[in-house]
Write a protein that holds these residues in place. Structure first.
Motif, mmCIF file in Angstrom:
data_model
loop_
_atom_site.group_PDB
_atom_site.id
_atom_site.type_symbol
_atom_site.label_atom_id
_atom_site.label_comp_id
_atom_site.label_asym_id
_atom_site.label_seq_id
_atom_site.Cartn_x
_atom_site.Cartn_y
_atom_site.Cartn_z
ATOM 1 N N LEU A 61 -14.865 0.050 -6.384
ATOM 2 C CA LEU A 61 -14.855 1.350 -7.053
ATOM 3 C C LEU A 61 -13.430 1.765 -7.413
ATOM 4 C CD1 LEU A 61 -16.511 3.881 -7.912
ATOM 5 C CD2 LEU A 61 -16.019 4.811 -5.644
ATOM 6 N N LEU A 62 -12.503 1.555 -6.509
ATOM 7 C CA LEU A 62 -11.113 1.969 -6.747
ATOM 8 C C LEU A 62 -10.421 1.060 -7.752
ATOM 9 C CD1 LEU A 62 -10.233 2.903 -3.084
ATOM 10 C CD2 LEU A 62 -10.436 4.457 -5.024
ATOM 11 N N SER A 63 -10.819 -0.212 -7.784
ATOM 12 C CA SER A 63 -10.279 -1.113 -8.803
ATOM 13 C C SER A 63 -10.709 -0.668 -10.198
ATOM 14 C CB SER A 63 -10.755 -2.538 -8.541
ATOM 15 O OG SER A 63 -10.328 -3.418 -9.564
ATOM 16 N N GLY A 64 -11.984 -0.325 -10.336
ATOM 17 C CA GLY A 64 -12.464 0.190 -11.615
ATOM 18 C C GLY A 64 -11.824 1.508 -11.977
ATOM 19 N N SER A 65 -11.579 2.353 -10.982
ATOM 20 C CA SER A 65 -10.944 3.649 -11.225
ATOM 21 C C SER A 65 -9.552 3.473 -11.801
ATOM 22 C CB SER A 65 -10.862 4.447 -9.919
ATOM 23 O OG SER A 65 -12.137 4.674 -9.383
ATOM 24 N N THR A 124 -5.315 15.331 -9.471
ATOM 25 C CA THR A 124 -5.954 15.617 -8.184
ATOM 26 C C THR A 124 -7.471 15.651 -8.331
ATOM 27 O OG1 THR A 124 -4.011 16.915 -7.525
ATOM 28 C CG2 THR A 124 -6.030 17.237 -6.253
ATOM 29 N N ALA A 125 -7.952 16.237 -9.429
ATOM 30 C CA ALA A 125 -9.396 16.299 -9.676
ATOM 31 C C ALA A 125 -9.987 14.904 -9.870
ATOM 32 C CB ALA A 125 -9.676 17.165 -10.901
ATOM 33 N N ILE A 126 -9.236 14.008 -10.485
ATOM 34 C CA ILE A 126 -9.696 12.629 -10.664
ATOM 35 C C ILE A 126 -9.907 11.960 -9.309
ATOM 36 C CG2 ILE A 126 -8.953 10.329 -11.392
ATOM 37 C CD1 ILE A 126 -7.669 11.639 -13.838
ATOM 38 N N VAL A 127 -8.914 12.087 -8.440
ATOM 39 C CA VAL A 127 -9.004 11.470 -7.110
ATOM 40 C C VAL A 127 -10.177 12.055 -6.326
ATOM 41 C CG1 VAL A 127 -7.822 11.160 -4.907
ATOM 42 C CG2 VAL A 127 -6.552 10.905 -7.040
ATOM 43 N N LEU A 128 -10.321 13.373 -6.375
ATOM 44 C CA LEU A 128 -11.432 14.016 -5.660
ATOM 45 C C LEU A 128 -12.778 13.583 -6.248
ATOM 46 C CD1 LEU A 128 -10.043 17.647 -5.181
ATOM 47 C CD2 LEU A 128 -10.263 15.842 -3.455
ATOM 48 N N GLY A 129 -12.836 13.432 -7.569
ATOM 49 C CA GLY A 129 -14.071 12.984 -8.210
ATOM 50 C C GLY A 129 -14.460 11.583 -7.773
ATOM 51 N N VAL A 130 -13.481 10.683 -7.707
ATOM 52 C CA VAL A 130 -13.749 9.315 -7.254
ATOM 53 C C VAL A 130 -14.177 9.314 -5.786
ATOM 54 C CG1 VAL A 130 -12.713 7.041 -6.842
ATOM 55 C CG2 VAL A 130 -12.192 8.284 -8.947
ATOM 56 N N LEU A 131 -13.518 10.139 -4.972
ATOM 57 C CA LEU A 131 -13.864 10.226 -3.554
ATOM 58 C C LEU A 131 -15.296 10.716 -3.374
ATOM 59 C CD1 LEU A 131 -13.034 10.102 -0.574
ATOM 60 C CD2 LEU A 131 -12.117 12.423 -0.815
ATOM 61 N N VAL A 132 -15.655 11.764 -4.093
ATOM 62 C CA VAL A 132 -17.023 12.293 -4.001
ATOM 63 C C VAL A 132 -18.036 11.271 -4.500
ATOM 64 C CG1 VAL A 132 -18.595 14.052 -4.916
ATOM 65 C CG2 VAL A 132 -16.309 14.703 -4.147
ATOM 66 N N PRO A 141 -17.108 6.780 4.850
ATOM 67 C CA PRO A 141 -15.730 7.292 4.830
ATOM 68 C C PRO A 141 -14.744 6.189 4.452
ATOM 69 C CG PRO A 141 -16.878 7.952 6.830
ATOM 70 C CD PRO A 141 -17.751 6.935 6.161
ATOM 71 N N PRO A 142 -13.756 6.494 3.612
ATOM 72 C CA PRO A 142 -12.769 5.476 3.231
ATOM 73 C C PRO A 142 -11.939 5.032 4.434
ATOM 74 C CG PRO A 142 -12.681 7.382 1.767
ATOM 75 C CD PRO A 142 -13.530 7.774 2.926
ATOM 76 N N HIS A 143 -11.609 3.746 4.475
ATOM 77 C CA HIS A 143 -10.712 3.243 5.514
ATOM 78 C C HIS A 143 -9.275 3.373 5.025
ATOM 79 C CE1 HIS A 143 -10.671 -0.343 2.968
ATOM 80 N NE2 HIS A 143 -11.990 -0.384 3.069
ATOM 81 N N SER A 144 -8.341 2.916 5.820
ATOM 82 C CA SER A 144 -6.921 3.137 5.507
ATOM 83 C C SER A 144 -6.515 2.529 4.169
ATOM 84 C CB SER A 144 -6.043 2.566 6.626
ATOM 85 O OG SER A 144 -6.306 1.175 6.806
ATOM 86 N N ASP A 145 -7.020 1.327 3.857
ATOM 87 C CA ASP A 145 -6.675 0.693 2.579
ATOM 88 C C ASP A 145 -7.221 1.495 1.397
ATOM 89 O OD1 ASP A 145 -5.382 -1.325 3.898
ATOM 90 O OD2 ASP A 145 -7.064 -2.737 3.809
ATOM 91 N N SER A 146 -8.397 2.062 1.582
ATOM 92 C CA SER A 146 -8.994 2.857 0.506
ATOM 93 C C SER A 146 -8.234 4.157 0.299
ATOM 94 C CB SER A 146 -10.464 3.157 0.824
ATOM 95 O OG SER A 146 -11.215 1.961 0.920
ATOM 96 N N TRP A 147 -7.791 4.792 1.386
ATOM 97 C CA TRP A 147 -6.981 5.998 1.249
ATOM 98 C C TRP A 147 -5.682 5.685 0.517
ATOM 99 C CZ3 TRP A 147 -8.969 10.491 1.374
ATOM 100 C CH2 TRP A 147 -9.974 10.844 2.267
ATOM 101 N N ALA A 148 -5.086 4.525 0.829
ATOM 102 C CA ALA A 148 -3.855 4.125 0.139
ATOM 103 C C ALA A 148 -4.118 3.916 -1.354
ATOM 104 C CB ALA A 148 -3.288 2.855 0.767
ATOM 105 N N ALA A 149 -5.275 3.317 -1.672
ATOM 106 C CA ALA A 149 -5.628 3.098 -3.076
ATOM 107 C C ALA A 149 -5.871 4.422 -3.788
ATOM 108 C CB ALA A 149 -6.857 2.202 -3.169
ATOM 109 N N LEU A 150 -6.461 5.385 -3.095
ATOM 110 C CA LEU A 150 -6.648 6.709 -3.691
ATOM 111 C C LEU A 150 -5.304 7.374 -3.962
ATOM 112 C CD1 LEU A 150 -9.651 8.012 -1.548
ATOM 113 C CD2 LEU A 150 -9.670 7.665 -4.030
ATOM 114 N N GLY A 151 -4.357 7.184 -3.058
ATOM 115 C CA GLY A 151 -3.012 7.708 -3.287
ATOM 116 C C GLY A 151 -2.361 7.063 -4.489
#
Length: 249
Positions: A61-65, A124-132, A141-151
């Motif tokens: 999901l984060l790669s596509g984002s 910020t809205a983009i990141v929150l949208g992907v998270l939701v 819940p995202p793990h540490s690598d996923s949180w880093a990718a969201l950042g």
């Protein structure tokens, strides 16, 4: 601050700002949702084209984002920036700015400040949208690598806002909206061409996308800083052009 307040009111009360915000955020989340649904349904063509984004986990999901953000944000940010700077010429309000007790350089700085504040909100809205979206799909819940990718996704969106800043300069030089919008498309094309040519790391237009999609391994911090310098240079050129504006006789 008065100039920032006025420019903020212009953007917040315009349909351009509202529609662009919704198009960037909801459009991106909707596209990601569609890709995920297609992959989950076993669409072979979509799976082949999606590449790493075809895996139904947070990393996919984060790669596509990151891939979508690299294109969508430059287009959306560039269109809004073209309106912020170009509307004064298109609507004929530029002449009234000469009568204000504030320099045109500060007006240009206020426009850039409001643009960056808006871009921060959208990023910020983009990141929150992907998270939701990820949570609603059931990835957990995202793990540490996923949180880093969201950042990294947030940083990518903000750097994309910087990549679009030449649009403000083009709008000022041409006194028009259309060339500025055209330059937005040109920036996207140049970024894609640079990445395909293998110059992405040293090309400010392509470095942020490569950095985000590679997990920060394909682009060094020095190369990434070139994008920030690119934005500062063109922001300064836009302010300089505004300082030299003259009323047509």
């Amino acid at each position: 601050m008065n100039a920032v307040r006025v420019e903020g009111l212009k953007l917040s009360r315009s349909l351009v700002g509202l529609i662009s915000t919704l198009a960037i955020v909801l459009g991106m989340v909707g596209l990601l949702g569609g890709i995920t649904a297609g992959v989950a349904g076993g669409n072979p063509d979509l799976i082949a084209q999606a590449g790493p984004a075809a895996t139904l986990v947070w990393s996919g999901l984060l790669s596509g984002s990151a891939q979508i953000t690299a294109v969508v944000t430059i287009l959306g940010f560039g269109i809004v920036l073209a309106w912020i700077f170009g509307r004064e010429f298109t609507d004929g309000t530029i002449t009234g700015l000469f009568a204000l007790p504030i320099s045109r350089t500060r007006i240009a700085l206020a426009k850039l400040a409001v643009y960056l504040l808006w871009a921060t909100f959208v990023s910020t809205a983009i990141v929150l949208g992907v998270l939701v979206l990820g949570l609603s799909i059931g990835y957990g819940p995202p793990h540490s690598d996923s949180w880093a990718a969201l950042g990294r996704l947030w940083v990518l969106a903000m750097l994309s806002a910087g990549i679009a800043i030449p649009v403000a300069w083009i709008a000022t030089l041409t006194h028009s909206l259309l060339p500025a919008v055209g330059s937005t498309i040109a920036l996207v094309v140049l970024a894609q061409a640079g990445a395909l040519a293998g110059a992405g790391g040293w090309m400010p237009l392509a470095a942020p996308a490569l950095w985000a999609m590679s997990g920060s391994t394909a682009v060094s911090l020095l190369q990434l800083m070139l994008t920030a310098e690119f934005a500062v240079v063109f922001g300064a050129l836009a302010c300089l052009s505004w300082s030299r504006l003259q009323l047509a006789r």
